[in-house]
Design a protein around this motif. Structure first.
Motif, mmCIF file in Angstrom:
data_model
loop_
_atom_site.group_PDB
_atom_site.id
_atom_site.type_symbol
_atom_site.label_atom_id
_atom_site.label_comp_id
_atom_site.label_asym_id
_atom_site.label_seq_id
_atom_site.Cartn_x
_atom_site.Cartn_y
_atom_site.Cartn_z
ATOM 1 N N VAL A 214 0.850 -1.187 0.000
ATOM 2 C CA VAL A 214 0.000 0.000 0.000
ATOM 3 C C VAL A 214 0.886 1.237 0.000
ATOM 4 N N ALA A 215 0.732 2.092 -1.013
ATOM 5 C CA ALA A 215 1.521 3.320 -1.128
ATOM 6 C C ALA A 215 0.639 4.508 -0.748
ATOM 7 N N ILE A 216 1.137 5.357 0.137
ATOM 8 C CA ILE A 216 0.381 6.528 0.607
ATOM 9 C C ILE A 216 1.200 7.779 0.327
ATOM 10 N N LYS A 217 0.603 8.713 -0.398
ATOM 11 C CA LYS A 217 1.206 10.024 -0.628
ATOM 12 C C LYS A 217 0.380 11.054 0.129
ATOM 13 N N THR A 218 1.036 11.855 0.959
ATOM 14 C CA THR A 218 0.345 12.849 1.774
ATOM 15 C C THR A 218 0.940 14.224 1.518
ATOM 16 N N GLN A 219 0.083 15.175 1.179
ATOM 17 C CA GLN A 219 0.505 16.559 0.983
ATOM 18 C C GLN A 219 0.220 17.334 2.263
ATOM 19 N N VAL A 220 1.267 17.876 2.866
ATOM 20 C CA VAL A 220 1.141 18.618 4.123
ATOM 21 C C VAL A 220 1.353 20.100 3.845
ATOM 22 N N GLU A 221 0.432 20.931 4.337
ATOM 23 C CA GLU A 221 0.528 22.382 4.135
ATOM 24 C C GLU A 221 0.913 23.074 5.440
ATOM 25 N N ALA A 227 9.176 27.953 9.709
ATOM 26 C CA ALA A 227 9.520 26.616 9.219
ATOM 27 C C ALA A 227 9.529 25.645 10.398
ATOM 28 N N GLY A 228 9.382 24.372 10.078
ATOM 29 C CA GLY A 228 9.374 23.383 11.144
ATOM 30 C C GLY A 228 9.357 21.967 10.590
ATOM 31 N N THR A 229 9.465 21.017 11.494
ATOM 32 C CA THR A 229 9.464 19.607 11.134
ATOM 33 C C THR A 229 8.252 18.933 11.761
ATOM 34 N N VAL A 230 7.554 18.122 10.972
ATOM 35 C CA VAL A 230 6.416 17.369 11.477
ATOM 36 C C VAL A 230 6.618 15.892 11.177
ATOM 37 N N THR A 231 5.892 15.072 11.881
ATOM 38 C CA THR A 231 5.899 13.632 11.668
ATOM 39 C C THR A 231 4.588 13.222 11.019
ATOM 40 N N VAL A 232 4.680 12.411 9.951
ATOM 41 C CA VAL A 232 3.496 11.880 9.284
ATOM 42 C C VAL A 232 3.366 10.412 9.665
ATOM 43 N N GLN A 233 2.237 10.073 10.255
ATOM 44 C CA GLN A 233 1.963 8.706 10.710
ATOM 45 C C GLN A 233 0.717 8.194 10.003
ATOM 46 N N THR A 234 0.776 6.980 9.472
ATOM 47 C CA THR A 234 -0.383 6.374 8.813
ATOM 48 C C THR A 234 -0.621 4.981 9.385
ATOM 49 N N ILE A 235 -1.870 4.725 9.752
ATOM 50 C CA ILE A 235 -2.302 3.425 10.253
ATOM 51 C C ILE A 235 -3.379 2.900 9.314
ATOM 52 N N THR A 285 -4.410 8.941 8.537
ATOM 53 C CA THR A 285 -3.173 9.714 8.406
ATOM 54 C C THR A 285 -3.165 10.831 9.436
ATOM 55 N N ARG A 286 -2.081 10.911 10.221
ATOM 56 C CA ARG A 286 -1.961 11.935 11.257
ATOM 57 C C ARG A 286 -0.718 12.781 11.021
ATOM 58 N N ILE A 287 -0.868 14.077 11.296
ATOM 59 C CA ILE A 287 0.252 15.013 11.272
ATOM 60 C C ILE A 287 0.562 15.372 12.726
ATOM 61 N N ILE A 288 1.813 15.110 13.159
ATOM 62 C CA ILE A 288 2.183 15.255 14.561
ATOM 63 C C ILE A 288 3.370 16.214 14.673
ATOM 64 N N LYS A 289 3.272 17.118 15.635
ATOM 65 C CA LYS A 289 4.372 18.064 15.904
ATOM 66 C C LYS A 289 4.527 18.223 17.415
ATOM 67 N N ASP A 290 5.744 17.983 17.902
ATOM 68 C CA ASP A 290 6.031 18.101 19.335
ATOM 69 C C ASP A 290 5.067 17.253 20.166
ATOM 70 N N VAL A 293 -1.077 15.866 17.969
ATOM 71 C CA VAL A 293 -1.694 15.563 16.682
ATOM 72 C C VAL A 293 -2.354 16.840 16.150
ATOM 73 N N LEU A 294 -1.798 17.387 15.062
ATOM 74 C CA LEU A 294 -2.317 18.623 14.480
ATOM 75 C C LEU A 294 -3.463 18.359 13.511
ATOM 76 N N ASP A 295 -3.440 17.214 12.845
ATOM 77 C CA ASP A 295 -4.490 16.917 11.872
ATOM 78 C C ASP A 295 -4.621 15.413 11.730
ATOM 79 N N GLU A 296 -5.819 14.985 11.345
ATOM 80 C CA GLU A 296 -6.080 13.567 11.118
ATOM 81 C C GLU A 296 -7.096 13.439 9.998
ATOM 82 N N VAL A 297 -6.777 12.608 9.002
ATOM 83 C CA VAL A 297 -7.637 12.416 7.838
ATOM 84 C C VAL A 297 -7.833 10.923 7.610
ATOM 85 N N GLU A 298 -9.059 10.527 7.333
ATOM 86 C CA GLU A 298 -9.372 9.121 7.054
ATOM 87 C C GLU A 298 -9.658 8.946 5.564
#
Length: 340
Positions: A214-221, A227-235, A285-290, A293-298
């Motif tokens: 399964v290939a997942i492409k996620t566009q983060v805005e 500037a900063g670094t975030v973690t992308v997590q997919t379950i 799909t979750r966007i995580i910073k520090d 969880v900043l965002d979550e999309v199903e």
């Protein structure tokens, strides 16, 4: 919250309503845990089939306008006539120009968030205003669109949303198109760092009964000024609730820009999708910073392989499949173009 219906469970609606009533105690921002909130905005629109000057203004008097719920099609409400410029393709129904207006109060918790309007479909050239300010134009009836209202929003105050729909240029279709906001409208509330609109794409480049990739492409805005670094997590959640996870990926975000993150997860012995067995998986799909969880999309998807062969035609999961189609238009008899 006046003007919007929250797409949450009934108990959560009661909880949110109570918190908004106590907004003077500043409890809302501390209590709301969902990183992304979606509000239905279908009810309590004021509508007029005319084009009065100044209808985008908050001071405009619309007390005589009738109240409608979208999806709404004003053409089907009219009388067909051979004199109507829509012609035979439009069923000889009237078209014209119409206005929709809605008032709502934004709670203080919306401050600092990104607030967008999503329209699933509006038949006619659509101009959107908020508090008298023009926000954008969408010229086409058959694509959904999104309008960012963050900069013009009055938090903790009454807001006036106005939508002008111009479907007067006729004929403009070979079939009945209807007129007006003929699909759903919603408000999407996110953090300033979030998944882009329609920003998750899931594919299964390799799939068999034994395993699937399964290939997942996620566009983060990143709509912040830093500037900063975030973690992308997919379950991945299977049809029976089984979980599959892959490595978390880091994304470097420049201020005001977006970044694409690629992930790959392998599923052992997947349930393959087909018309006879339409089994669906879900990618969370979750966007995580520090640690937050900043965002979550199903994203729902089916695990299947597709291939094309000169000898065998289209192959689904390695087996030939025939496609049958029909000319099915989007009108719904007495409902016109409106679909609930």
């Amino acid at each position: 919250m006046r003007g919007f219906r929250n797409n949450l469970s009934k108990s959560m609606q009661i909880l949110v309503g109570a918190m908004l009533l106590m907004s003077s105690l500043h409890l809302c921002a501390k209590t709301v845990a969902a990183p992304r909130t979606v509000f239905a905005a279908d009810a309590d629109w004021k509508f007029l089939l005319a084009d009065p000057a100044g209808a985008e203004s908050a001071t405009f008097d619309d007390h005589s306008w009738r109240t409608v719920t979208v999806p709404h099609d004003w053409s089907i409400e009219g009388l067909p006539s051979e004199k109507n410029p829509t012609g035979g393709g439009g069923g000889y129904f009237p078209a014209g120009i119409g206005w929709y207006r809605k008032t709502f109060t934004a709670p203080p918790s919306w401050k600092g968030k990104r607030v967008c309007l999503e329209f699933d479909g509006v038949s006619g050239e659509t101009t959107v205003y908020l508090n008298g300010q023009k926000l954008g134009v969408h010229p086409y009836a058959y694509t959904s669109f999104r309008i960012d209202i963050t900069s013009r929003l009055n938090p903790a105050a009454k807001n006036l949303l106005a939508v002008r729909v111009d479907n007067s240029l006729q004929p403009n279709s070979r079939w009945y198109s209807g007129s007006g906001i003929y699909r759903h409208v919603r408000v999407v509330l996110t953090e300033l760092i979030h998944v882009a609109p329609w920003g998750v794409f899931v594919s299964t480049p390799d799939a068999s009964a034994s395993s699937a990739k399964v290939a997942i492409k996620t566009q983060v805005e990143n709509d912040t000024l830093e500037a900063g670094t975030v973690t992308v997590q997919t379950i991945l959640l299977g049809p029976t609730g089984t979980k599959s996870t892959g490595p978390e990926e880091q994304a470097e975000l420049h201020a005001g820009q977006s970044a694409e993150v690629d992930q790959e997860i392998t599923i052992a012995q997947p349930a393959l999708w087909s018309p006879k067995t339409p089994v669906m998986y879900r990618a969370i799909t979750r966007i995580i910073k520090d640690g937050k969880v900043l965002d979550e999309v199903e994203t729902p998807f089916g695990v299947r392989s597709l291939a094309w062969s000169v000898e065998k035609g289209l192959l689904l999961n390695g087996m030939p499949i025939k496609l049958a189609g029909g000319s099915v238009h989007h009108d719904n008899g007495p409902l016109g173009a409106a679909a609930f």
